[in-house]
Write an enzyme that holds these catalytic residues in place. Structure first.
Site, mmCIF file in Angstrom:
data_model
loop_
_atom_site.group_PDB
_atom_site.id
_atom_site.type_symbol
_atom_site.label_atom_id
_atom_site.label_comp_id
_atom_site.label_asym_id
_atom_site.label_seq_id
_atom_site.Cartn_x
_atom_site.Cartn_y
_atom_site.Cartn_z
ATOM 1 N N ALA A 79 0.813 -1.215 0.000
ATOM 2 C CA ALA A 79 0.000 0.000 0.000
ATOM 3 C C ALA A 79 0.847 1.267 0.000
ATOM 4 O O ALA A 79 0.336 2.356 -0.279
ATOM 5 C CB ALA A 79 -0.919 0.013 1.220
ATOM 6 N N ASN A 80 2.128 1.133 0.297
ATOM 7 C CA ASN A 80 2.974 2.318 0.438
ATOM 8 C C ASN A 80 3.252 2.981 -0.907
ATOM 9 O O ASN A 80 3.458 2.303 -1.920
ATOM 10 C CB ASN A 80 4.299 1.940 1.098
ATOM 11 C CG ASN A 80 4.127 1.551 2.550
ATOM 12 O OD1 ASN A 80 3.172 1.966 3.190
ATOM 13 N ND2 ASN A 80 5.053 0.758 3.072
ATOM 14 N N HIS A 81 3.270 4.296 -0.900
ATOM 15 C CA HIS A 81 3.676 5.089 -2.067
ATOM 16 C C HIS A 81 4.995 5.769 -1.752
ATOM 17 O O HIS A 81 5.259 6.130 -0.599
ATOM 18 C CB HIS A 81 2.632 6.163 -2.389
ATOM 19 C CG HIS A 81 1.341 5.618 -2.909
ATOM 20 N ND1 HIS A 81 0.486 6.353 -3.690
ATOM 21 C CD2 HIS A 81 0.736 4.409 -2.759
ATOM 22 C CE1 HIS A 81 -0.582 5.639 -4.009
ATOM 23 N NE2 HIS A 81 -0.448 4.446 -3.438
ATOM 24 N N LEU A 82 5.814 5.948 -2.759
ATOM 25 C CA LEU A 82 7.076 6.658 -2.577
ATOM 26 C C LEU A 82 6.781 8.102 -2.190
ATOM 27 O O LEU A 82 5.983 8.785 -2.842
ATOM 28 C CB LEU A 82 7.876 6.608 -3.886
ATOM 29 C CG LEU A 82 9.359 6.970 -3.794
ATOM 30 C CD1 LEU A 82 10.106 5.906 -3.002
ATOM 31 C CD2 LEU A 82 9.956 7.093 -5.194
ATOM 32 N N THR A 88 3.510 11.754 -4.753
ATOM 33 C CA THR A 88 3.286 10.403 -4.227
ATOM 34 C C THR A 88 2.476 9.550 -5.191
ATOM 35 O O THR A 88 2.142 8.407 -4.872
ATOM 36 C CB THR A 88 2.534 10.469 -2.880
ATOM 37 O OG1 THR A 88 1.259 11.102 -3.089
ATOM 38 C CG2 THR A 88 3.329 11.237 -1.842
#
Length: 226
Positions: A79-82, A88
């Site tokens: 689920a993480n975005h940079l 993002t």
């Protein structure tokens, strides 16, 4: 009669309750015996509805004898975005040139690793666990909580973000229970002493473990700083 941990629906005429160990098939999800999920509509869809964004190698590990109420969800590292640059937005997932030019950024993202839940943990209705969290044995996650940090053993947490509400037992009793590790006893011994496990004192549980040669050695205390 002792419940069968390999039976998908352990309660007669109650399909809303499922043992998770015989249900899950994903190689990135590990669940211990007798851990159950309760959902009146989607109990058997736990892997797809309750473990979200599990695209990476990070694992979800849940111990034995955990109770998961309806809507308990685990958000995985996918689920993480940079967020180290200006945007993002996940350009990479759309493929093509966007992927070619950014895939190294996504594959190089650091994560908090596996999400690990101990044994005998109770999750209240609608609780959410964020990626890379470790929840200790005997913890209680209150209804609607969003767990963003590690939870010590035998601690009640609640809120968004979840914060400690209280310690269930004094430190010395927590140590007793972690030495006793009743969830690892043979199921016949658990059955024999189930009333003690449910309503007894930590020292009573530890005594049963010691009498049956199942008590783990005490962990050494950290040395004081020089």
């Amino acid at each position: 009669m002792i419940p069968d941990p390999n039976r998908l629906h352990p309660l007669p005429h109650a399909d809303r309750v499922v043992h998770l160990k015989p249900l899950v098939t994903s190689p990135t999800i590990e669940v211990g015996e007798y851990t159950y999920y309760d959902d009146p509509e989607h109990a058997t869809e736990f892997e797809t509805r309750n473990v979200l964004y599990g695209y990476g190698a990070e694992k979800l590990v849940i111990g034995k004898f955990c109770a998961l109420a309806t809507g308990t969800r685990f958000i995985m590292a996918g689920a993480n975005h940079l967020d180290t640059g200006v945007s993002t937005f996940p350009f990479t997932i759309f493929g093509g040139t966007w992927q070619d030019r950014t895939v190294d950024l996504v594959t190089g993202m650091r994560t908090r690793g596996d999400t690990v839940v101990g044994n005998d943990v109770w999750f209240g209705h609608g609780s959410t666990v964020m990626p890379g969290v470790t929840i200790g044995d005997g913890a209680i996650i209150a209804t609607g909580s969003v767990v963003v940090d590690d939870v010590p053993p035998y601690t009640v947490v609640g809120g968004n973000p979840a914060r400690p509400v209280k310690r269930r037992f004094p430190e010395e009793d927590v140590a007793r229970l972690l030495r006793a590790r009743w969830w690892d006893w043979p199921v016949g011994l658990i059955t024999e002493h189930v009333r003690t496990i449910m309503a007894g004192r930590p020292e009573d549980v530890e005594r049963v473990a010691e009498e049956n040669g199942l008590r783990a050695p005490a962990r050494p205390r950290p040395a004081p700083p020089a």
